[in-house]
Design a protein around this motif. Structure first.
Motif, short mmCIF file in Angstrom:
data_model
loop_
_atom_site.label_atom_id
_atom_site.label_comp_id
_atom_site.label_asym_id
_atom_site.label_seq_id
_atom_site.Cartn_x
_atom_site.Cartn_y
_atom_site.Cartn_z
N GLN A 176 0.83 -1.20 0.00
CA GLN A 176 0.00 0.00 0.00
C GLN A 176 0.86 1.25 0.00
O GLN A 176 0.59 2.21 -0.72
N GLU A 177 1.92 1.25 0.78
CA GLU A 177 2.83 2.39 0.82
C GLU A 177 3.49 2.60 -0.54
O GLU A 177 3.62 3.74 -1.00
N GLY A 178 3.90 1.53 -1.18
CA GLY A 178 4.50 1.63 -2.51
C GLY A 178 3.54 2.21 -3.52
O GLY A 178 3.92 3.07 -4.34
N ILE A 179 2.29 1.77 -3.47
CA ILE A 179 1.27 2.31 -4.38
C ILE A 179 1.04 3.79 -4.10
O ILE A 179 0.94 4.60 -5.03
N GLU A 180 0.97 4.16 -2.83
CA GLU A 180 0.78 5.56 -2.47
C GLU A 180 1.94 6.43 -2.94
O GLU A 180 1.75 7.55 -3.41
N ARG A 181 3.17 5.90 -2.88
CA ARG A 181 4.33 6.65 -3.36
C ARG A 181 4.22 6.90 -4.87
O ARG A 181 4.53 7.99 -5.35
N ILE A 182 3.80 5.89 -5.59
CA ILE A 182 3.64 6.05 -7.04
C ILE A 182 2.56 7.07 -7.33
O ILE A 182 2.71 7.93 -8.21
N GLN A 226 10.14 4.42 -7.73
CA GLN A 226 9.02 3.95 -6.90
C GLN A 226 8.41 2.67 -7.47
O GLN A 226 8.03 1.77 -6.71
N VAL A 227 8.31 2.58 -8.79
CA VAL A 227 7.77 1.37 -9.41
C VAL A 227 8.69 0.18 -9.14
O VAL A 227 8.25 -0.91 -8.80
N THR A 228 9.99 0.42 -9.26
CA THR A 228 10.97 -0.65 -8.97
C THR A 228 10.86 -1.10 -7.52
O THR A 228 10.86 -2.31 -7.24
N PHE A 229 10.74 -0.14 -6.61
CA PHE A 229 10.57 -0.43 -5.19
C PHE A 229 9.33 -1.30 -4.97
O PHE A 229 9.38 -2.32 -4.27
N PHE A 282 7.72 -3.24 -7.13
CA PHE A 282 7.89 -4.57 -7.71
C PHE A 282 8.78 -5.45 -6.84
O PHE A 282 8.55 -6.65 -6.71
N GLN A 283 9.81 -4.88 -6.24
CA GLN A 283 10.67 -5.66 -5.35
C GLN A 283 9.88 -6.16 -4.14
O GLN A 283 10.02 -7.32 -3.73
N ILE A 284 9.06 -5.30 -3.58
CA ILE A 284 8.23 -5.70 -2.44
C ILE A 284 7.26 -6.80 -2.87
O ILE A 284 7.09 -7.80 -2.16
N MET A 285 6.64 -6.61 -4.03
CA MET A 285 5.66 -7.59 -4.48
C MET A 285 6.32 -8.95 -4.75
O MET A 285 5.73 -9.98 -4.45
N ARG A 286 7.53 -8.95 -5.26
CA ARG A 286 8.25 -10.21 -5.48
C ARG A 286 8.52 -10.92 -4.16
O ARG A 286 8.37 -12.13 -4.06
N LYS A 287 8.92 -10.15 -3.14
CA LYS A 287 9.18 -10.74 -1.82
C LYS A 287 7.91 -11.32 -1.23
O LYS A 287 7.92 -12.42 -0.68
#
Length: 129
Positions: free
Chosen positions: A46-52, A114-117, A119-124
């Motif tokens: 959620q935080e990653g999406i909010e950053r984007i 932010q997108v890379t960040f 995707f990395q979280i989603m992979r984990k």
């Protein structure tokens, strides 16, 4: 895909339910599974999406500034009686606004970062199951 498959399971449970408690439990399972499988229950995601979204809003704000600046320039070149009404178009006459090209480059870099960040979280999260 997540919602469709979980909804199908939910419908089957409701159609065979013998009382309201069974329906309530099926609904709770449906919500929990949709959230879990769509990764919306993960605060990091959620935080990653909010950053984007914040980067996107920054881009939109810069574009709106430029648009309003162009409208103001357009109005200056037109005789007084033929100008667009600033109140109708939501802007007031103002001097042209300059946005340095570096701002767009910074927004682009921030967006990709932010997108890379995310995707990395989603992979984990995906690899943990």
């Amino acid at each position: 895909d997540v919602v469709d498959s979980e909804y199908s399971t939910f419908q089957k449970a409701v159609s065979t339910a013998t009382d309201f408690q069974v329906v309530l439990k099926a609904h709770k399972n449906f919500i929990v599974n949709v959230l879990r499988l769509s990764l919306l229950d993960n605060s990091s995601i959620q935080e990653g999406i909010e950053r984007i979204l914040q980067v996107c809003l920054r881009f939109v704000a810069v574009c709106r500034l430029l648009h309003h600046s162009e409208e103001a320039e357009y109005n200056q070149d037109i005789p007084e009686g033929n100008r667009r009404n600033p109140k109708v178009h939501g802007f007031a006459a103002s001097p042209p606004i300059y946005v340095p090209p570096e701002e767009f480059i910074a927004i682009q870099k921030d967006f990709y970062s932010q997108v890379t960040f995310l995707f990395q979280i989603m992979r984990k999260v995906d690899s943990r199951g």
